[in-house]
Design a protein around this motif. Structure first.
Motif, PDB file in Angstrom:
ATOM      1  N   ASN A 173      81.643  22.876  20.445  1.00 59.31           N
ATOM      2  CA  ASN A 173      81.587  22.327  21.629  1.00 59.31           C
ATOM      3  C   ASN A 173      82.526  22.878  22.726  1.00 59.31           C
ATOM      4  OD1 ASN A 173      79.784  20.312  20.421  1.00 59.31           O
ATOM      5  ND2 ASN A 173      81.381  19.050  19.898  1.00 59.31           N
ATOM      6  N   ASP A 174      83.651  23.493  22.148  1.00 56.57           N
ATOM      7  CA  ASP A 174      84.604  24.103  23.320  1.00 56.57           C
ATOM      8  C   ASP A 174      84.145  25.435  23.639  1.00 56.57           C
ATOM      9  OD1 ASP A 174      86.357  21.618  23.190  1.00 56.57           O
ATOM     10  OD2 ASP A 174      87.645  22.787  21.490  1.00 56.57           O
ATOM     11  N   PHE A 175      83.657  26.214  22.897  1.00 59.92           N
ATOM     12  CA  PHE A 175      82.967  27.546  22.950  1.00 59.92           C
ATOM     13  C   PHE A 175      81.813  27.426  24.104  1.00 59.92           C
ATOM     14  CE2 PHE A 175      85.224  29.462  19.084  1.00 59.92           C
ATOM     15  CZ  PHE A 175      86.278  29.626  19.530  1.00 59.92           C
ATOM     16  N   ALA A 176      81.130  26.283  23.718  1.00 62.24           N
ATOM     17  CA  ALA A 176      79.851  26.427  24.374  1.00 62.24           C
ATOM     18  C   ALA A 176      79.926  25.637  25.996  1.00 62.24           C
ATOM     19  CB  ALA A 176      78.922  25.215  23.684  1.00 62.24           C
ATOM     20  N   GLY A 177      81.121  25.460  26.034  1.00 62.64           N
ATOM     21  CA  GLY A 177      81.617  24.797  27.328  1.00 62.64           C
ATOM     22  C   GLY A 177      81.683  23.246  27.553  1.00 62.64           C
ATOM     23  N   GLY A 178      81.807  22.703  26.302  1.00 58.31           N
ATOM     24  CA  GLY A 178      81.649  21.028  26.323  1.00 58.31           C
ATOM     25  C   GLY A 178      80.512  20.660  25.679  1.00 58.31           C
ATOM     26  N   ILE A 179      80.835  19.248  24.993  1.00 56.73           N
ATOM     27  CA  ILE A 179      79.696  18.527  24.386  1.00 56.73           C
ATOM     28  C   ILE A 179      78.257  18.497  24.908  1.00 56.73           C
ATOM     29  CG2 ILE A 179      79.015  16.425  23.453  1.00 56.73           C
ATOM     30  CD1 ILE A 179      82.028  15.725  22.848  1.00 56.73           C
ATOM     31  N   THR A 180      78.059  18.158  26.181  1.00 57.24           N
ATOM     32  CA  THR A 180      76.761  18.002  26.741  1.00 57.24           C
ATOM     33  C   THR A 180      76.135  19.546  26.784  1.00 57.24           C
ATOM     34  OG1 THR A 180      77.831  16.190  27.978  1.00 57.24           O
ATOM     35  CG2 THR A 180      75.601  17.247  28.637  1.00 57.24           C
ATOM     36  N   LEU A 181      77.025  20.350  27.202  1.00 52.95           N
ATOM     37  CA  LEU A 181      76.098  21.683  27.192  1.00 52.95           C
ATOM     38  C   LEU A 181      75.753  22.324  25.753  1.00 52.95           C
ATOM     39  CD1 LEU A 181      78.550  23.663  29.894  1.00 52.95           C
ATOM     40  CD2 LEU A 181      75.732  23.160  29.904  1.00 52.95           C
ATOM     41  N   GLU A 211      80.455  10.174  25.577  1.00 51.96           N
ATOM     42  CA  GLU A 211      79.595  11.509  26.155  1.00 51.96           C
ATOM     43  C   GLU A 211      78.526  11.682  25.301  1.00 51.96           C
ATOM     44  OE1 GLU A 211      80.302  15.934  27.806  1.00 51.96           O
ATOM     45  OE2 GLU A 211      82.220  14.842  26.954  1.00 51.96           O
ATOM     46  N   ILE A 212      78.644  11.911  24.064  1.00 47.81           N
ATOM     47  CA  ILE A 212      77.512  12.085  23.100  1.00 47.81           C
ATOM     48  C   ILE A 212      76.521  11.312  23.331  1.00 47.81           C
ATOM     49  CG2 ILE A 212      76.936  12.134  20.520  1.00 47.81           C
ATOM     50  CD1 ILE A 212      79.979  13.053  20.188  1.00 47.81           C
ATOM     51  N   LEU A 213      76.899   9.790  23.460  1.00 48.25           N
ATOM     52  CA  LEU A 213      75.789   8.883  23.557  1.00 48.25           C
ATOM     53  C   LEU A 213      74.673   9.004  24.636  1.00 48.25           C
ATOM     54  CD1 LEU A 213      77.781   5.546  22.467  1.00 48.25           C
ATOM     55  CD2 LEU A 213      76.018   6.873  21.305  1.00 48.25           C
ATOM     56  N   LYS A 214      75.195   9.790  25.744  1.00 48.03           N
ATOM     57  CA  LYS A 214      74.277  10.010  26.784  1.00 48.03           C
ATOM     58  C   LYS A 214      73.203  10.985  26.811  1.00 48.03           C
ATOM     59  CE  LYS A 214      78.387   9.504  30.186  1.00 48.03           C
ATOM     60  NZ  LYS A 214      79.160  10.108  31.102  1.00 48.03           N
ATOM     61  N   SER A 215      73.246  11.798  25.479  1.00 49.57           N
ATOM     62  CA  SER A 215      72.296  12.396  25.089  1.00 49.57           C
ATOM     63  C   SER A 215      71.392  11.830  24.074  1.00 49.57           C
ATOM     64  CB  SER A 215      72.776  13.937  24.465  1.00 49.57           C
ATOM     65  OG  SER A 215      73.437  14.399  25.528  1.00 49.57           O
ATOM     66  N   ASP A 216      69.915  12.230  23.933  1.00 51.30           N
ATOM     67  CA  ASP A 216      69.220  11.759  22.917  1.00 51.30           C
ATOM     68  C   ASP A 216      68.821  12.489  21.820  1.00 51.30           C
ATOM     69  OD1 ASP A 216      68.678   9.331  24.595  1.00 51.30           O
ATOM     70  OD2 ASP A 216      67.000  10.387  25.686  1.00 51.30           O
TER      71      ASP A 216
END
Length: 285
Positions: A173-181, A211-216
């Motif tokens: 998550n950190d390397f990708a730029g965050g959880i949503t990304l 934040e995770i729950l915002k993604s399906d």
């Protein structure tokens, strides 16, 4: 999860490589003092109470070494055993029995220790809806047997390796730029490559869970290193949107309390990385 065929291939590779490592060009100790024609019989003796595991694997080893070896089984995998029990007899070529002996013992001792520890965790969770999971914290080259032992002990397997399930942990998550990304990039990658893998996301705090729950399309949220109070809050936040898993230094004294927070799964690396081999021996009779 990997298929039964693929799992069997892993077991075959373990046996082939272990015999190569242990026997090499020949078991010179046996070749030097035991005639080719010598026939013998040995028993698998239990020297410590626990759950026996690796009986079926031992049969695979014996048959790989010598298809003419005969095994008479008295106790099956997953059975509670006590000191003095006899698990099986193996008979046939004395040289073949000795060639297979160390691999059979090393494997069964470790598998039985893992099954015993797993079974203890399972018993601690009796009456809850929480299931015990293993992790990838396994012995290199022996993973298939260790995960098999977890199932024999009453637990369930997490992903087998990096290729059969997506698990986005803090570094991803950190390397990708965050959880949503990280989630968005993962979904795009799976679609582009026609891969159908379940997605697990690790959360370090309640804000990350929100934040995770915002993604399906999330299969399970890993509630990592949470205390009891925050675990209960996390389970309430997640509800029925996806499955939940607790992990992080959970031991025999805390596992029940985490289960009572309402999580679906508890994963523990200790099932495979922190066990002492069960005492077993193979004795001539």
């Amino acid at each position: 999860m990997i298929s039964d065929i693929q799992f069997q291939k892993e077991l075959d590779l373990i046996i082939e490589n272990a015999i190569r490592e242990d026997v090499g060009p020949g078991d010179y100790s046996s070749l030097a003092c035991i005639p080719d024609s010598a026939q013998g019989k040995a028993k698998l003796l239990v020297k410590e109470d626990g759950i026996i595991a690796g009986v079926v694997f031992a049969k695979m080893v014996f048959k790989y070494v010598d298809a003419n070896l005969e095994i008479e089984t008295f106790i099956e995998d997953g059975t509670q055993v006590k000191k003095g029990d006899i698990v099986f007899h193996v008979s046939g070529s004395s040289q073949s029995i000795l060639k297979a002996e160390r691999l059979v013992l090393n494997s069964m001792q470790r598998m039985s220790a893992i099954a015993t520890k797993t079974n203890k965790y399972v018993q601690l969770l009796e009456g809850t809806n929480t299931k015990v999971l293993d992790t990838r914290k396994t012995t290199p080259g022996f993973r298939a047997c260790e995960k098999w032992a977890v199932k024999i002990g009453g637990g369930e397997n997490h992903r087998f390796a990096l290729y059969d399930m997506i698990m986005l942990k803090d570094n991803h998550n950190d390397f990708a730029g965050g959880i949503t990304l990280a989630i968005a990039k993962t979904k795009a990658y799976l679609k582009e490559n026609n891969l159908y893998l379940k997605i697990i996301i690790e959360a370090r705090n309640l804000d990350e869970i929100q934040e995770i729950l915002k993604s399906d399309g999330i299969y399970r949220i890993l509630i990592d290193n949470f205390n009891f109070e925050d675990t209960r809050k996390a389970v309430e936040l997640i509800g029925s949107k996806c499955l939940t898993e607790s992990s992080g230094n959970i031991n025999e004294s805390t596992i029940r309390s985490y289960a009572e927070c309402g999580v679906d799964y508890i994963s523990s690396g200790a099932l495979t990385h922190s066990v002492y081999n069960m005492d077993l021996s193979l004795k001539a009779i």
